[in-house]
Design a protein around this motif. Structure first.
Motif, PDB file in Angstrom:
ATOM      1  N   ALA A   1      -3.850   2.813   6.961  1.00  0.00           N
ATOM      2  CA  ALA A   1      -2.722   2.232   6.229  1.00  0.00           C
ATOM      3  C   ALA A   1      -3.205   1.227   5.186  1.00  0.00           C
ATOM      4  O   ALA A   1      -2.758   1.256   4.032  1.00  0.00           O
ATOM      5  CB  ALA A   1      -1.745   1.582   7.204  1.00  0.00           C
ATOM      6  N   VAL A   2      -4.121   0.367   5.561  1.00  0.00           N
ATOM      7  CA  VAL A   2      -4.630  -0.640   4.616  1.00  0.00           C
ATOM      8  C   VAL A   2      -5.392   0.038   3.480  1.00  0.00           C
ATOM      9  O   VAL A   2      -5.240  -0.323   2.303  1.00  0.00           O
ATOM     10  CB  VAL A   2      -5.509  -1.684   5.341  1.00  0.00           C
ATOM     11  CG1 VAL A   2      -6.265  -2.556   4.349  1.00  0.00           C
ATOM     12  CG2 VAL A   2      -4.649  -2.548   6.257  1.00  0.00           C
ATOM     13  N   THR A   3      -6.194   1.037   3.793  1.00  0.00           N
ATOM     14  CA  THR A   3      -6.950   1.738   2.758  1.00  0.00           C
ATOM     15  C   THR A   3      -6.011   2.414   1.755  1.00  0.00           C
ATOM     16  O   THR A   3      -6.211   2.335   0.540  1.00  0.00           O
ATOM     17  CB  THR A   3      -7.898   2.771   3.392  1.00  0.00           C
ATOM     18  OG1 THR A   3      -8.782   2.092   4.285  1.00  0.00           O
ATOM     19  CG2 THR A   3      -8.724   3.478   2.348  1.00  0.00           C
ATOM     20  N   GLU A   4      -4.957   3.058   2.257  1.00  0.00           N
ATOM     21  CA  GLU A   4      -3.996   3.693   1.359  1.00  0.00           C
ATOM     22  C   GLU A   4      -3.250   2.652   0.530  1.00  0.00           C
ATOM     23  O   GLU A   4      -2.983   2.864  -0.647  1.00  0.00           O
ATOM     24  CB  GLU A   4      -3.012   4.556   2.155  1.00  0.00           C
ATOM     25  CG  GLU A   4      -3.629   5.829   2.670  1.00  0.00           C
ATOM     26  CD  GLU A   4      -4.183   6.698   1.549  1.00  0.00           C
ATOM     27  OE1 GLU A   4      -3.411   7.128   0.677  1.00  0.00           O
ATOM     28  OE2 GLU A   4      -5.406   6.942   1.547  1.00  0.00           O
ATOM     29  N   TRP A   5      -2.921   1.518   1.117  1.00  0.00           N
ATOM     30  CA  TRP A   5      -2.250   0.446   0.395  1.00  0.00           C
ATOM     31  C   TRP A   5      -3.146  -0.068  -0.739  1.00  0.00           C
ATOM     32  O   TRP A   5      -2.671  -0.315  -1.856  1.00  0.00           O
ATOM     33  CB  TRP A   5      -1.882  -0.673   1.365  1.00  0.00           C
ATOM     34  CG  TRP A   5      -1.150  -1.809   0.737  1.00  0.00           C
ATOM     35  CD1 TRP A   5       0.185  -1.901   0.504  1.00  0.00           C
ATOM     36  CD2 TRP A   5      -1.724  -3.035   0.272  1.00  0.00           C
ATOM     37  NE1 TRP A   5       0.477  -3.108  -0.091  1.00  0.00           N
ATOM     38  CE2 TRP A   5      -0.681  -3.818  -0.232  1.00  0.00           C
ATOM     39  CE3 TRP A   5      -3.019  -3.536   0.240  1.00  0.00           C
ATOM     40  CZ2 TRP A   5      -0.881  -5.078  -0.779  1.00  0.00           C
ATOM     41  CZ3 TRP A   5      -3.220  -4.792  -0.303  1.00  0.00           C
ATOM     42  CH2 TRP A   5      -2.156  -5.555  -0.805  1.00  0.00           C
TER      43      TRP A   5
END
Length: 160
Positions: A66-70
């Motif tokens: 999730a953080v990487t996609e954000w």
């Protein structure tokens, strides 16, 4: 500063248990710095955002994905080759099913300042630049709404 709220909203949308237990997600800013230049009236915030998931019992891949996609949308240069690729993290394993996760993100946000006459100034956040070479990101189909692995839904958890 808008990015912490944007990240929180994404994490809560993917992990509804964080909405039911808001104390399980803590965020704070450290090592902040304001940068500006002579001749320019705007400024930039540069800061480290620490994200802490407490007693997380889901699949550990979910928050990291999730953080990487954000970051792809909000701070794409953090994923660019040759740049500040990636982000540091720490995990405390509490037992065989739960752990605390701490992620540290180096972020920046720019604010434009435009004189509006009679001593007034209009401040506006400047949107993040378009990701570097977005046409070379064939895996970016749209916003992350759910995460699956081997046919099993990891986030949001079914029935959550």
């Amino acid at each position: 500063m808008k990015k912490p709220a944007l990240l929180r909203a994404m994490l809560v949308a993917l992990m509804p248990e964080l909405e039911r237990n808001p104390d399980a997600l803590a965020m704070w800013i450290e090592k902040g710095r304001v940068r500006s230049r002579l001749g320019a009236h705007g400024f930039a915030w540069e800061y480290q955002l620490t994200v802490m998931l407490k007693e997380f019992a889901g699949d550990p891949a979910v928050p990291f994905f999730a953080v990487t996609e954000w970051l792809r949308e909000q701070q794409p240069e953090r994923l660019a080759p040759g740049g500040q690729n990636g982000f540091p993290f720490e995990v405390d394993i509490l037992d065989d099913k739960t752990f605390d996760v701490q992620i540290v993100l180096d972020l920046d946000e720019c604010v434009a300042a435009v004189p509006a006459g009679e001593g007034r100034w209009n401040l506006a956040a400047i949107p993040q630049p378009v990701p570097i070479e977005p046409e070379q990101d064939p895996l970016r189909p749209g916003p992350v709404l759910s995460i699956w692995h081997d046919g099993v839904q990891l986030a949001p958890l079914p029935g959550a």
